[in-house]
Design a protein around this motif. Structure first.
Motif, short mmCIF file in Angstrom:
data_model
loop_
_atom_site.label_atom_id
_atom_site.label_comp_id
_atom_site.label_asym_id
_atom_site.label_seq_id
_atom_site.Cartn_x
_atom_site.Cartn_y
_atom_site.Cartn_z
N LEU A 71 0.83 -1.20 0.00
CA LEU A 71 0.00 0.00 0.00
C LEU A 71 0.87 1.25 0.00
CD1 LEU A 71 -2.95 1.27 0.53
CD2 LEU A 71 -2.23 1.34 2.91
N ILE A 72 1.93 1.25 0.79
CA ILE A 72 2.84 2.40 0.86
C ILE A 72 3.51 2.62 -0.49
CG2 ILE A 72 4.95 3.27 1.92
CD1 ILE A 72 4.11 1.71 4.47
N ARG A 73 3.97 1.55 -1.10
CA ARG A 73 4.63 1.68 -2.41
C ARG A 73 3.68 2.27 -3.45
NH1 ARG A 73 6.17 -3.69 -0.85
NH2 ARG A 73 8.33 -3.74 -0.06
N GLU A 74 2.43 1.78 -3.43
CA GLU A 74 1.46 2.28 -4.39
C GLU A 74 1.09 3.73 -4.09
OE1 GLU A 74 -0.96 2.16 -7.77
OE2 GLU A 74 0.71 0.93 -7.08
N GLY A 75 1.00 4.07 -2.81
CA GLY A 75 0.73 5.44 -2.42
C GLY A 75 1.79 6.40 -2.93
N LYS A 76 3.04 5.99 -2.81
CA LYS A 76 4.14 6.79 -3.32
C LYS A 76 4.04 6.94 -4.84
CE LYS A 76 8.14 8.80 -3.89
NZ LYS A 76 8.35 10.22 -3.54
N ARG A 77 3.71 5.84 -5.51
CA ARG A 77 3.60 5.89 -6.97
C ARG A 77 2.49 6.85 -7.41
NH1 ARG A 77 0.99 4.19 -11.25
NH2 ARG A 77 -0.70 3.27 -10.03
N LEU A 78 1.41 6.89 -6.64
CA LEU A 78 0.29 7.77 -6.97
C LEU A 78 0.62 9.23 -6.68
CD1 LEU A 78 -2.67 5.63 -5.57
CD2 LEU A 78 -2.16 6.08 -7.97
N GLY A 79 1.56 9.46 -5.73
CA GLY A 79 1.97 10.82 -5.44
C GLY A 79 1.47 11.40 -4.14
#
Length: 324
Positions: free
Chosen positions: A178-186
């Protein structure tokens, strides 16, 4: 350093800085990890006239959290409420389950001048009915909600966008995803919340050993992704500030100390009553409709609570560091 020493020795400031206001305790979800049912509250919005009276008594430049045990975006006057406090130069933030973040709502919140918004998301994947984690997909799925919010915000600096997951035992790897995807989303930050399992015995929290191990993984991931990950009481901030937090946090968050949250914080219920903490919504220390904030903050009821807080809050470990 001076403020840290005052907090360490619990030298109470002359007025609170963080003021949480329960503008509603109504919610459109019924999440397993939320203790609202256990409080026995009558579910009501705060009357807008009461809100205006409350706003008059809040000091300028305060940090105001427009969230109680409910979904703040359900309040029909949410935009006027934000405006009330922005006119006093307050830093205004709220936490939402994200289900009402239509593009129109997002545009209004940005125009309102909201400073920070935390969106409760435990997973970007579809969760089955037996999963006790937060499910937030009414208007659209959680990933699209965040993606659209960031696109609409564009090059504006506000509001600061935070993903706020709860930590469930056995779901640590999914949390990291979830954290990795959150970072990817910005998104701008991740704020991980420990579960308060005393309200629901079906919830499973991590052991102390698992929490300390996860903290190390979170620090490494934060450095790799270059995103702030807060997991109180273990880690917060980035860089040198995080190093100081970890060192001094061993003193601030150890057992048998007054809760660090109580130092410069108070909670205002939807009826205008003041309590020391959101987890004590019925422990009234004053009525803001009939007394000033300073009278309540420095009054005998609040002083008595501070003296007895370790006993009153003995079953709460949300901000307690466990023994290694």
């Amino acid at each position: 350093m001076f403020n840290f020493l005052k907090r360490l020795f619990f030298i109470t400031p002359v007025k609170p800085h963080i003021i949480q206001i329960e503008i509603t305790n109504k919610c459109n979800l019924d999440c397993a990890m939320c203790p609202r049912k256990s409080f026995g509250l009558a579910y009501e919005h705060m009357d807008f006239n009461i809100l205006k009276q409350v706003a008059k008594k809040i000091p300028p430049f305060s940090e105001v959290i427009l969230t109680g045990w409910g979904e703040p975006l359900l309040h029909s006057n949410i935009h006027e409420v934000i405006s009330l406090f922005k006119k006093k130069d307050c830093f205004v933030r709220l936490t939402t389950n994200g289900t009402l973040l239509s593009n129109e709502m997002v545009e209004k919140l940005i125009n309102d001048g909201l400073d920070s918004i935390s969106v409760s998301i435990d997973s970007f994947e579809t969760l089955d009915s037996n999963d006790l984690r937060h499910k937030s997909s009414i208007i659209k799925d959680a990933k699209d909600t965040i993606k659209d919010f960031i696109a609409i915000r564009a090059d504006k600096k506000k509001p600061f966008i935070i993903i706020q997951p709860t930590l469930h035992k056995g779901k640590e790897n999914e949390l990291l995803d979830l954290i990795r995807e959150g970072k990817r989303l910005g998104v701008d930050k991740i704020n991980i919340v420990r579960l308060d399992t005393k309200f629901n015995k079906n919830l499973k929290s991590l052991t102390a050993k698992e929490e300390y191990r996860l903290s190390k993984e979170l620090i490494a991931l934060s450095d790799k992704l270059k995103i702030e990950i807060d997991f109180l009481p273990f880690i917060a901030f980035t860089g040198l500030k995080r190093v100081f937090f970890i060192i001094f946090g061993r003193l601030l968050f150890r057992k048998n100390r007054p809760c660090s949250k109580l130092y410069n914080y108070l909670y205002i219920t939807n009826s205008g009553k003041v309590t020391p903490c959101c987890s004590l919504p019925k422990y009234e220390v004053g009525d803001l409709l009939s007394r000033s904030l300073n009278e309540i903050w420095n009054g005998s009821n609040f002083k008595e609570f501070r003296e007895k807080s370790n006993l009153i809050c003995k079953d709460c470990n949300i901000l307690r560091l466990p023994d290694r």
